[in-house]
Design a protein around this motif. Sequence first.
Motif, mmCIF file in Angstrom:
data_model
loop_
_atom_site.group_PDB
_atom_site.id
_atom_site.type_symbol
_atom_site.label_atom_id
_atom_site.label_comp_id
_atom_site.label_asym_id
_atom_site.label_seq_id
_atom_site.Cartn_x
_atom_site.Cartn_y
_atom_site.Cartn_z
ATOM 1 N N GLN A 1 -43.993 -19.440 -28.360
ATOM 2 C CA GLN A 1 -42.695 -19.793 -27.811
ATOM 3 C C GLN A 1 -42.759 -21.049 -26.964
ATOM 4 O O GLN A 1 -41.729 -21.648 -26.674
ATOM 5 N N VAL A 2 -43.945 -21.432 -26.544
ATOM 6 C CA VAL A 2 -44.151 -22.666 -25.802
ATOM 7 C C VAL A 2 -45.062 -23.564 -26.627
ATOM 8 O O VAL A 2 -46.070 -23.102 -27.160
ATOM 9 N N GLN A 3 -44.696 -24.805 -26.721
ATOM 10 C CA GLN A 3 -45.498 -25.755 -27.483
ATOM 11 C C GLN A 3 -45.743 -26.994 -26.651
ATOM 12 O O GLN A 3 -44.817 -27.525 -26.032
ATOM 13 N N LEU A 4 -46.982 -27.439 -26.627
ATOM 14 C CA LEU A 4 -47.355 -28.678 -25.949
ATOM 15 C C LEU A 4 -47.935 -29.612 -27.011
ATOM 16 O O LEU A 4 -48.933 -29.283 -27.650
ATOM 17 N N VAL A 5 -47.321 -30.767 -27.164
ATOM 18 C CA VAL A 5 -47.756 -31.722 -28.176
ATOM 19 C C VAL A 5 -48.281 -32.958 -27.478
ATOM 20 O O VAL A 5 -47.542 -33.654 -26.773
ATOM 21 N N GLU A 6 -49.568 -33.234 -27.687
ATOM 22 C CA GLU A 6 -50.222 -34.365 -27.048
ATOM 23 C C GLU A 6 -50.280 -35.540 -28.014
ATOM 24 O O GLU A 6 -50.356 -35.357 -29.226
ATOM 25 N N ALA A 26 -39.965 -25.234 -25.346
ATOM 26 C CA ALA A 26 -39.930 -23.774 -25.398
ATOM 27 C C ALA A 26 -38.824 -23.343 -26.350
ATOM 28 O O ALA A 26 -37.878 -24.097 -26.596
ATOM 29 N N ALA A 27 -38.951 -22.149 -26.860
ATOM 30 C CA ALA A 27 -37.964 -21.634 -27.796
ATOM 31 C C ALA A 27 -36.601 -21.577 -27.122
ATOM 32 O O ALA A 27 -36.486 -21.229 -25.935
ATOM 33 N N ALA A 28 -35.585 -21.923 -27.884
ATOM 34 C CA ALA A 28 -34.218 -21.903 -27.356
ATOM 35 C C ALA A 28 -33.877 -20.499 -26.870
ATOM 36 O O ALA A 28 -34.180 -19.497 -27.530
ATOM 37 N N GLY A 29 -33.281 -20.445 -25.670
ATOM 38 C CA GLY A 29 -32.879 -19.160 -25.125
ATOM 39 C C GLY A 29 -33.985 -18.390 -24.433
ATOM 40 O O GLY A 29 -33.758 -17.285 -23.926
ATOM 41 N N SER A 30 -35.205 -18.956 -24.387
ATOM 42 C CA SER A 30 -36.328 -18.243 -23.770
ATOM 43 C C SER A 30 -36.186 -18.178 -22.250
ATOM 44 O O SER A 30 -36.728 -17.275 -21.616
ATOM 45 N N ASN A 76 -38.375 -35.013 -16.310
ATOM 46 C CA ASN A 76 -37.967 -33.606 -16.302
ATOM 47 C C ASN A 76 -36.916 -33.312 -17.370
ATOM 48 O O ASN A 76 -36.870 -32.199 -17.899
ATOM 49 N N ALA A 77 -36.085 -34.290 -17.657
ATOM 50 C CA ALA A 77 -35.030 -34.061 -18.647
ATOM 51 C C ALA A 77 -35.612 -33.813 -20.032
ATOM 52 O O ALA A 77 -35.063 -33.039 -20.822
ATOM 53 N N LYS A 78 -36.741 -34.465 -20.305
ATOM 54 C CA LYS A 78 -37.364 -34.344 -21.622
ATOM 55 C C LYS A 78 -38.601 -33.453 -21.609
ATOM 56 O O LYS A 78 -39.193 -33.193 -22.651
ATOM 57 N N ASN A 79 -38.982 -32.995 -20.414
ATOM 58 C CA ASN A 79 -40.217 -32.205 -20.276
ATOM 59 C C ASN A 79 -41.414 -32.939 -20.877
ATOM 60 O O ASN A 79 -42.209 -32.355 -21.636
#
Length: 122
Positions: A1-6, A26-30, A76-79
């Motif tokens: 549900q959480v993804q970090l792309v480097e 993160a997954a929508a609605g999580s 923060n807006a784009k994480n």
Amino acid sequence: QVQLVESGGGLVQAGGSHRLSCAASAAAGSGFRFHVLGWHRQGQGIEFDLVAEIDSSGQTNYTAAVKGRFTFSRDNAKNTVTLEMNNLKPEDTGVYHCFAEVWSGSGDFRAWGQGTQVTVFA
């Protein structure tokens, strides 16, 4: 549900500069929120050391070895976070893993990215 792309790993000559980026999602609605985002480095041995981290207010923490050379910023807006690395040294070589301290309604946890290789040659 959480993804970090480097992104941004590569080969760099000592003294040069390089940039790493990490995008967290993160997954929508999580309802997950990313409190702290940061980087660890896995070096040549068994060490797995913190490089830098930044919280949602923009406060940063750097390991002593990179202070004054690395700059960490966050959108923060784009994480997304960006690690600007300057005056690179061979000892900066390693696999850089992005991590996130995630706030959730049922407890906090840490998520990790797959890692990206940075090699600094003399």
